[in-house]
Design an enzyme around this catalytic site. Structure first.
Site, PDB file in Angstrom:
ATOM      1  N   LYS A 292      12.564   9.011  12.644  1.00  0.00           N
ATOM      2  CA  LYS A 292      13.096   9.513  11.382  1.00  0.00           C
ATOM      3  C   LYS A 292      14.438  10.234  11.574  1.00  0.00           C
ATOM      4  O   LYS A 292      15.309  10.157  10.699  1.00  0.00           O
ATOM      5  CB  LYS A 292      12.076  10.438  10.706  1.00  0.00           C
TER       6      LYS A 292
ATOM      7  N   ASP B 146       7.890  -9.059   7.249  1.00  0.00           N
ATOM      8  CA  ASP B 146       7.630  -8.149   8.355  1.00  0.00           C
ATOM      9  C   ASP B 146       8.989  -7.592   8.739  1.00  0.00           C
ATOM     10  O   ASP B 146       9.862  -8.328   9.212  1.00  0.00           O
ATOM     11  CB  ASP B 146       6.997  -8.907   9.523  1.00  0.00           C
ATOM     12  N   VAL B 147       9.202  -6.294   8.511  1.00  0.00           N
ATOM     13  CA  VAL B 147      10.541  -5.722   8.693  1.00  0.00           C
ATOM     14  C   VAL B 147      11.023  -5.783  10.134  1.00  0.00           C
ATOM     15  O   VAL B 147      12.223  -5.626  10.394  1.00  0.00           O
ATOM     16  CB  VAL B 147      10.600  -4.266   8.182  1.00  0.00           C
TER      17      VAL B 147
ATOM     18  N   THR C  44      -0.499   9.774   0.208  1.00  0.00           N
ATOM     19  CA  THR C  44      -0.431   8.335   0.427  1.00  0.00           C
ATOM     20  C   THR C  44      -1.484   7.952   1.473  1.00  0.00           C
ATOM     21  O   THR C  44      -2.309   8.769   1.867  1.00  0.00           O
ATOM     22  CB  THR C  44       0.956   7.930   0.946  1.00  0.00           C
TER      23      THR C  44
ATOM     24  N   ARG D 270       0.850  -1.189   0.000  1.00  0.00           N
ATOM     25  CA  ARG D 270       0.000   0.000   0.000  1.00  0.00           C
ATOM     26  C   ARG D 270       0.884   1.236   0.000  1.00  0.00           C
ATOM     27  O   ARG D 270       2.083   1.160   0.231  1.00  0.00           O
ATOM     28  CB  ARG D 270      -0.947   0.010   1.217  1.00  0.00           C
TER      29      ARG D 270
ATOM     30  N   ASN E 297      11.049   1.211   2.615  1.00  0.00           N
ATOM     31  CA  ASN E 297       9.883   2.078   2.556  1.00  0.00           C
ATOM     32  C   ASN E 297       8.912   1.845   3.709  1.00  0.00           C
ATOM     33  O   ASN E 297       8.232   2.767   4.151  1.00  0.00           O
ATOM     34  CB  ASN E 297       9.166   1.867   1.220  1.00  0.00           C
TER      35      ASN E 297
ATOM     36  N   MET F  85       3.165   4.469  -0.920  1.00  0.00           N
ATOM     37  CA  MET F  85       4.264   4.738  -1.841  1.00  0.00           C
ATOM     38  C   MET F  85       4.898   3.468  -2.388  1.00  0.00           C
ATOM     39  O   MET F  85       5.364   3.431  -3.535  1.00  0.00           O
ATOM     40  CB  MET F  85       5.353   5.554  -1.136  1.00  0.00           C
TER      41      MET F  85
ATOM     42  N   TYR G 273       7.343   9.864  15.934  1.00  0.00           N
ATOM     43  CA  TYR G 273       7.659   9.777  14.505  1.00  0.00           C
ATOM     44  C   TYR G 273       8.993  10.448  14.195  1.00  0.00           C
ATOM     45  O   TYR G 273       9.851   9.872  13.507  1.00  0.00           O
ATOM     46  CB  TYR G 273       6.534  10.425  13.709  1.00  0.00           C
TER      47      TYR G 273
END
Length: 284
Positions: free
Chosen positions: A153, A57-58, A184, A14, A84, A16, A149
């Site tokens: 990042k 699953d990362v 997105t 789903r 991603n 990007m 978040y």
């Protein structure tokens, strides 16, 4: 003729990730499209001869190793890794639970590390490769309601900036991408998780923040399909950049942040410059 490469893309079910996978396939590349639900990935990306859909699953190093092995079995190598997959936990820091903070960091920071750790031995053996990690403008500019978040990042940006010189001698490039607001599914109910509103002092601002973020969903100005084409350009460059700031809003925010940093440097330049050890006094 474009040299045919093998792209390995996380979070391709789903958002990007779907655009990235479709763009790479359209450009004639092999694509390993991964996600926690491979059926959803297959449905989103569609059928293609040069496509391999793999469960990943990362947050699981074992999943990452198995997915890389499957990619090598099918295509013989991996030339471009696109980290991603991510999540978004929004809320004031005091109201975010420790479990929410941990899930944010595990998915958005440790997740890309898990996948990259599995891919790098292959790229070192090849003496070539390109690691592209999707960060955010929140990777260089923190914001109210974004402590979880932005922490993830900022971590991604620092990790990638430090990784780049480590792998460069092996012919491996590293690029961190800092998008602004792109249209997105990140702000949908399926992707955004809010802190429980539990502290009265934050109640009024909480309501305003929820209204803002809910209102942004579906109104972001960036086009993910154009970002996907930009990634193709970056991956095709002889010397790709360490950092790509994506979107006019992200560029404006980066310039504002640079000016702010300059003001912060200048405001206390004399104090900062006065902190050197006095060798004469030490010797005495």
């Amino acid at each position: 003729m474009t040299f045919k490469k093998t792209w390995f893309i996380t979070g391709a079910g789903r958002g990007m990730g779907v655009d990235f996978a479709k763009a790479a396939l359209s450009a004639g590349h092999n694509v390993v499209a991964t996600g926690r639900n491979p059926d959803a990935v297959a449905q989103a990306v569609g059928d293609a001869d040069d496509l391999l859909v793999v469960k990943l699953d990362v947050t699981s190093p074992q999943d990452a190793e198995a997915a890389v092995e499957a990619a090598v079995d099918r295509f013989g190598g991996i030339d471009v890794l696109v980290n991603n997959a991510a999540s978004f936990y929004a809320g004031f820091f005091e109201e975010l639970t420790p479990e929410q903070m941990e899930r944010q960091l595990t998915t958005s920071l440790l997740g890309p590390m898990n996948v990259t750790r599995a891919v790098l031995p292959l790229m070192r053996k090849q003496r070539s490769g390109h690691v592209i990690t999707i960060s955010s403008s929140a990777g260089f500019a923190g914001f109210e309601y974004g402590t979880a978040y932005a922490a993830s990042k900022f971590g991604v940006d620092g990790w990638m900036e430090s990784l780049a010189p480590e792998v460069e001698p092996f012919g491996i490039h590293a690029t961190v991408v800092n998008p602004g607001f792109f249209r997105t599914e990140l702000l949908t109910k399926e992707s955004t998780n809010y802190a429980p509103a539990s502290i009265e002092d934050y109640a009024e601002r909480n309501a305003a923040q929820r209204e803002f973020w809910d209102g942004m969903n579906g109104k972001q100005g960036g086009d993910p399909a154009k970002l996907a084409q930009a990634l193709l350009t970056l991956a095709g460059a002889e010397q790709p950049p360490l950092r790509f700031i994506a979107g006019a809003d992200a560029l404006a925010q980066a310039e504002e942040k640079l000016a702010e940093r300059r003001r912060q440097i200048d405001a206390y330049r004399d104090l900062s410059s006065s902190l050197a050890l006095d060798e004469a006094e030490t010797a005495a």
